[in-house]
Design a protein around this motif. Structure first.
Motif, short mmCIF file in Angstrom:
data_model
loop_
_atom_site.label_atom_id
_atom_site.label_comp_id
_atom_site.label_asym_id
_atom_site.label_seq_id
_atom_site.Cartn_x
_atom_site.Cartn_y
_atom_site.Cartn_z
N LEU A 70 0.75 -1.22 0.00
CA LEU A 70 -0.03 -0.05 -0.10
C LEU A 70 0.82 1.20 0.10
N THR A 71 2.01 1.12 0.88
CA THR A 71 2.69 2.49 1.04
C THR A 71 3.28 2.69 -0.47
N LEU A 72 4.04 1.58 -1.00
CA LEU A 72 4.81 1.87 -2.27
C LEU A 72 3.93 2.39 -3.22
N ALA A 73 2.53 1.67 -3.34
CA ALA A 73 1.58 2.25 -4.40
C ALA A 73 1.20 3.85 -4.22
N LEU A 74 0.88 4.12 -2.80
CA LEU A 74 0.69 5.59 -2.64
C LEU A 74 1.80 6.56 -2.90
N LYS A 75 2.91 6.07 -2.62
CA LYS A 75 4.29 6.71 -3.23
C LYS A 75 4.46 6.89 -4.40
N GLU A 76 4.06 5.84 -5.30
CA GLU A 76 4.21 5.86 -6.49
C GLU A 76 2.98 6.71 -7.55
N MET A 77 1.81 6.34 -6.92
CA MET A 77 0.68 6.65 -7.82
C MET A 77 -0.42 7.68 -7.01
N LEU A 117 -4.56 -7.90 -3.55
CA LEU A 117 -4.32 -8.23 -5.22
C LEU A 117 -4.52 -7.19 -6.21
N VAL A 118 -5.29 -6.22 -5.77
CA VAL A 118 -5.59 -4.98 -6.65
C VAL A 118 -4.61 -4.16 -6.59
N ILE A 119 -3.76 -4.04 -5.38
CA ILE A 119 -2.72 -3.06 -5.22
C ILE A 119 -1.57 -3.51 -5.92
N CYS A 120 -1.40 -4.94 -5.84
CA CYS A 120 -0.34 -5.70 -6.78
C CYS A 120 -0.43 -5.40 -8.13
N ASP A 121 -1.64 -5.60 -8.70
CA ASP A 121 -1.97 -5.22 -10.06
C ASP A 121 -1.53 -3.88 -10.60
N MET A 122 -1.95 -2.80 -9.48
CA MET A 122 -1.43 -1.56 -9.84
C MET A 122 -0.01 -1.36 -9.83
N LEU A 123 0.64 -2.15 -8.94
CA LEU A 123 2.30 -2.04 -8.87
C LEU A 123 2.80 -2.54 -10.23
N ILE A 124 2.20 -3.61 -10.59
CA ILE A 124 2.85 -4.32 -11.79
C ILE A 124 2.67 -3.45 -13.03
N SER A 125 1.49 -2.63 -13.07
CA SER A 125 1.48 -1.77 -14.33
C SER A 125 2.37 -0.54 -14.10
N LEU A 127 5.46 -0.50 -12.24
CA LEU A 127 6.82 -0.67 -11.96
C LEU A 127 7.37 -1.53 -13.15
N LYS A 128 8.79 -1.01 -13.28
CA LYS A 128 9.46 -1.89 -14.31
C LYS A 128 9.88 -3.46 -14.01
N SER A 129 10.22 -3.57 -12.70
CA SER A 129 10.52 -4.94 -12.38
C SER A 129 9.86 -5.08 -10.97
N PRO A 130 8.58 -5.29 -10.79
CA PRO A 130 7.98 -5.07 -9.29
C PRO A 130 8.54 -5.86 -8.12
N LYS A 131 8.98 -7.14 -8.41
CA LYS A 131 9.33 -8.02 -7.38
C LYS A 131 10.71 -7.47 -6.71
N THR A 132 11.56 -7.06 -7.93
CA THR A 132 13.03 -6.41 -7.24
C THR A 132 12.81 -5.23 -6.91
N GLU A 133 11.74 -4.38 -7.17
CA GLU A 133 11.66 -2.95 -6.66
C GLU A 133 10.96 -3.05 -5.22
N VAL A 222 6.33 9.08 2.38
CA VAL A 222 5.11 9.51 1.86
C VAL A 222 4.73 10.74 2.88
N SER A 223 3.88 11.64 2.18
CA SER A 223 3.56 12.94 3.18
C SER A 223 2.97 12.41 4.37
N LEU A 224 2.92 13.47 5.28
CA LEU A 224 2.27 13.39 6.56
C LEU A 224 0.88 12.98 6.65
N ARG A 225 0.03 13.58 5.39
CA ARG A 225 -1.04 13.12 5.33
C ARG A 225 -1.60 11.70 4.82
N VAL A 226 -0.30 11.27 3.98
CA VAL A 226 -0.75 9.59 3.47
C VAL A 226 -0.15 8.86 4.68
N SER A 227 0.77 9.18 5.49
CA SER A 227 1.18 8.42 6.48
C SER A 227 -0.03 8.35 7.65
#
Ligand code: GLU
Length: 304
Positions: A70-77, A117-125, A127-133, A222-227
């Protein structure tokens, strides 16, 4: 406050109940763990670590990984992710399919399996190499390279994960999964298989006690608000359909996993992690829950 003394006392006291609960068996590889393991670690924002028992032993973090995703998804998107996943407690078990159909493939929250699973789907779309990243991201939070996926657990989950496959398929039918089903499940199982110690988990969650900033290097993730949003998501949904009891009895935001870990956060102060593989009826660590309840009672610490 003498945290070491308190944690030692809790470890000693609750070890007497080590026989209560049951190890998760629906993932056969998880069943192989020594069920008598019990560790507690508290890591403060001032970089002090207090531990008892098996707090430096690696275990499968399972759903605790959903907080990193979730944190990575919020950071990226950013906050647009909330269009595809909700933020209400489900009141149902973590792997329940019931709500998903009548809520048209939009999961209630990011911490039930369908939401992750939806968050994973977003990260796959994204990130270039989702597992490594993903691995690199978690390693950075702890400042170590010594964190890995466990391929045996991945294989075991793939072989037995009929319900997760049902979730992804159902969501795909509603258009809420964009990538190939097998690719989404592969990423999801890898992140759940990640192994960490109690001490590493406490350390990795410190940014949520520190307004979104990693304390050891002052990097803002992430921002204070997202945290705040991530902490409130944990408070509402972090312990499956026992999140209410956890808020009631422990009074801190937290996240559990079926590997027996629970991490809880006291904003501005510390993170505390417990690990004991035997689970209660709701799928949360029996001893972990008890020890955390006792900890906030003794220290009179709570966000409420
Ligand atoms: N990998 C587990 C599953 O999908 C995670 C469950 C959990 O820890 O809650 O069933």
């Amino acid at each position: 406050m003498d945290y070491q003394k308190i944690i030692d006392g809790l470890h000693q006291k609750h070890s007497k109940e080590i026989n209560k609960g049951k190890v998760a068996s629906y993932i056969p590889e998880l069943k192989k763990i020594d069920s008598n393991k019990f560790g507690i670690n508290l890591f403060t924002l001032s970089n002090q670590s207090f531990g008892a028992g098996d707090y430096q032993e690696k275990f499968s973090i399972q759903s605790i990984s959903k907080v990193f995703a979730l944190t990575l998804a919020l950071k990226e998107m950013g906050e647009k992710i909330w269009k595809r996943v909700g933020i209400e407690p489900s009141g149902d078990p973590f792997n329940s399919l019931v709500q998903l159909e009548f809520e048209k493939g939009i999961p209630r929250n990011p911490f039930i399996n369908s939401g992750a699973l939806v968050i994973c789907d977003m990260l796959i779309s994204k990130l270039k190499s989702p597992k490594t990243e993903f691995l690199t991201f978690v390693r950075k939070l702890v400042n170590t390279k010594d964190i890995y996926f466990n391929e045996k657990i991945v294989a075991s989950e793939k072989k037995h994960g009929f319900k997760n496959a049902a979730h992804v398929n159902l969501m795909k039918s509603f258009g809420n999964i964009k990538n190939e089903i097998d690719v989404v499940l592969d990423f999801y199982y890898h992140m759940c298989s990640m192994e960490m110690t109690c001490e590493e988990l406490s350390k990795s969650f410190l940014l949520f006690a520190n307004d979104g900033i990693i304390p050891y290097n002052n990097e803002r993730i992430v921002s204070l608000r997202v945290s705040k949003r991530i902490n409130s998501s944990m408070q509402l949904c972090g312990l499956y359909d026992e999140a209410g009891q956890f808020a009631f009895k422990v009074g801190l935001p937290g996240k559990s996993g079926v590997g027996g870990g629970i991490v809880a956060i006291h904003p501005d102060l510390y993170c505390i992690t417990t690990w004991s593989p035997k689970l209660n009826k709701k799928g949360n660590s029996y001893l972990g829950f008890k020890a955390l309840e006792a900890f906030t009672t003794i220290t009179e610490a709570s966000i409420f």
